[in-house]
Design an enzyme around this catalytic site. Structure first.
Site, short mmCIF file in Angstrom:
data_model
loop_
_atom_site.label_atom_id
_atom_site.label_comp_id
_atom_site.label_asym_id
_atom_site.label_seq_id
_atom_site.Cartn_x
_atom_site.Cartn_y
_atom_site.Cartn_z
N HIS A 1 -1.74 -12.31 10.71
CA HIS A 1 -1.41 -10.64 10.51
C HIS A 1 -1.21 -10.01 11.73
CE1 HIS A 1 -0.90 -6.89 8.95
NE2 HIS A 1 -1.94 -6.38 9.36
N GLU B 1 0.81 -1.39 0.04
CA GLU B 1 0.21 -0.02 0.10
C GLU B 1 0.72 1.28 -0.11
OE1 GLU B 1 -2.02 -1.31 3.83
OE2 GLU B 1 -1.88 0.92 4.03
N CYS C 1 -3.08 -4.83 3.87
CA CYS C 1 -1.93 -5.74 4.41
C CYS C 1 -1.91 -6.96 3.77
CB CYS C 1 -2.01 -5.81 6.03
SG CYS C 1 -1.86 -3.96 6.77
#
Lengths: 349, 131
Positions: free
Chosen positions: A236, A80, A112
């Protein structure tokens, strides 16, 4: 299904501690460290961006795989913080690793989790015999608004994975992958905006936890596996607390997530986060070990993978630059002013 | 904002990957690439050669008064590196906390060299990093 034939990682050498940021904003450093379970984060050098990090990780992945880069038929870069709004990072990477021009390339963005989405795309291309090897990279020099909670976690780093289907080359079989996706406005950055905006606590339950938990459960349903079947799990890591809580909710122990839990010492590398966690876990995993990986991207979605380490892993291990070595190597602690300069927020006029 | 030139585009392979060339007649390697071998003249048989980027510092200097292009980078190091595979090459040396000295082993890393304002191109290049 295709498997991982090589991987590589990269982290900048610069670090800033929570105390240094907290001092500027008169925040309580110990409360932040406890609340987010993070002590320091990586900061890109002035000459680093998502493309340079992607290239360094990709070159290490090619070396680890031991394959000619010319046989890589697809390069996807998830980020990103792509350096250009228009002009692909993936073309910079393919040129820098020397794939030759007969290669599919694209930049991906899914907050992400764009890097793990790229792994899924590469698996499809390899399994359908359209390409021999496919590479996906998660790389970011993520942004955190000054004074925002994100400033304590948003860091820089990346990892690259090459998938292929030659049995004697695969270090880890990908047994199954699924995704759990919804339209959830938990975190976003509009075109031209310098920093992302988030919905505070809304990023937790409806965002991160709903997707990570449901994707992992969906994978369990479709494979018939349960947490105790996995030696390791990687989630994550927007901070140190969320993945720990998600692991607990799903029934994983602290030991199962330990090798891949990096955010407390390197921060949230966004697209690199779960992929660096997987790389660090593969660094220590042995043949037969099962690994669950569940990424998360705001907006929102999670990709979940069931991965089985093969006997080929030991033969290739000597070619790896382990994530632990990258974390320790040449660390340089910087103050907040240098941090601003490295981020390009201040410059000579 | 500069307009990128074709000559710059032609240098991408050399700048990203240290691709020079080798004279197949005498084995001499060059970086940057030469059209004709300095030793063989018209008998030259030039062929691309990709250097692996490993080498050692033979000379270096610290730049404290930079040109405008690198005004935010100073102080920084530039030097001459003897590549393990042949020629001596000029380049920026990354100050990664390692010892920058004559004889220091280096590798070729991939970094941003120069960013052309807010709207121009980003120029990527090899830089040498102490290992």
């Amino acid at each position: 299904m295709a498997g991982i034939v090589g991987y590589g990682a990269h982290l900048p050498i610069y670090r800033i501690k929570v105390e240094e940021i907290a001092k500027v904003w008169n925040d309580d450093a110990s409360a932040i460290k406890n609340g987010l379970n993070i002590s320091e984060k990586t900061v890109p050098g002035r000459d680093e961006d998502a493309a340079t990090i992607a290239v360094e990780a990709a070159r290490r992945a090619v070396k680890h795989a031991g394959i000619p880069a010319t046989q890589i038929g697809a390069v996807y870069v998830g980020s990103e913080s792509h350096p250009y709004a228009v002009k692909p990072t993936a073309t910079i990477v393919m040129e820098a690793i020397g794939t030759g021009n007969n290669v599919m390339c694209a930049d991906l963005e899914f907050a992400c989790k764009a890097g793990t989405a790229g792994i899924q795309m590469a698996i499809g291309l390899v399994d359908s015999n359209m390409i021999k090897y496919g590479m996906s990279i998660g790389s970011d020099t993520s942004q955190g608004r000054p004074g925002d909670a994100l400033e304590y976690t948003a860091s820089a780093g990346g990892a690259a994975f090459i998938v292929g289907k030659e049995k004697n080359e695969i270090i880890a079989n990908i047994l199954k992958t699924i995704s759990y996706t919804s339209d959830t406005p938990d975190f976003w950055r509009r075109e031209g905006a310098s920093f992302p905006t988030h919905s505070g606590r809304f990023t937790g339950e409806p965002g991160y936890f709903r997707h990570v938990i449901n994707a992992s459960k969906l994978l369990f349903e479709e494979t018939g596996m349960k947490p105790s079947d996995f030696k390791y799990a990687v989630f994550h890591q927007p901070n140190g607390k969320f993945p720990t809580n998600a692991a607990k909710q799903l029934g994983f122990s602290e030991n199962q997530i330990k090798p891949g839990l990096l955010t407390p010492i390197i921060g949230n590398t966004y697209s690199g986060s779960s992929m660096l966690g997987l790389a660090a876990t593969l660094d220590v995993a042995k043949a037969g070990d099962m690994i669950l990986v569940t990424s998360f991207g705001s907006g929102a979605g999670s990709d979940s993978f069931a991965i089985e380490v093969t006997e080929n892993t030991d033969g290739k291990r000597k070619r790896i630059v382990p994530v632990s070595a990258l974390i320790e190597k040449d660390r340089k602690y910087i103050d907040y002013s240098t941090y601003l300069k490295n981020r390009g927020s201040i410059m000579k006029t | 904002m500069e307009k990128p030139s074709a000559s710059l585009w032609r240098k991408i392979k050399a700048r990203y990957n240290l691709i020079g060339n080798e004279c197949k007649n005498c084995g001499t390697r060059y970086f940057p690439p030469r059209i004709v071998c300095r030793k063989c003249g018209r008998k030259s048989k030039m062929s691309d050669f990709k250097f692996n980027g490993d080498g050692e510092i033979v000379s270096f200097t610290k730049i404290s008064v930079p040109p405008d292009t690198f005004k935010d980078e100073a102080p920084y190091f530039v030097g001459v590196v003897k590549l393990a595979e042949g020629p001596q090459v000029e380049g920026h040396i990354i100050d990664n906390g390692g010892k920058i000295a004559i004889g220091t082993k280096v590798r070729a890393a991939f970094r941003k060299m120069y960013v052309d304002g807010d709207e121009g191109l980003i120029y990527y290049h090899y830089k040498f990093e102490p290992v």
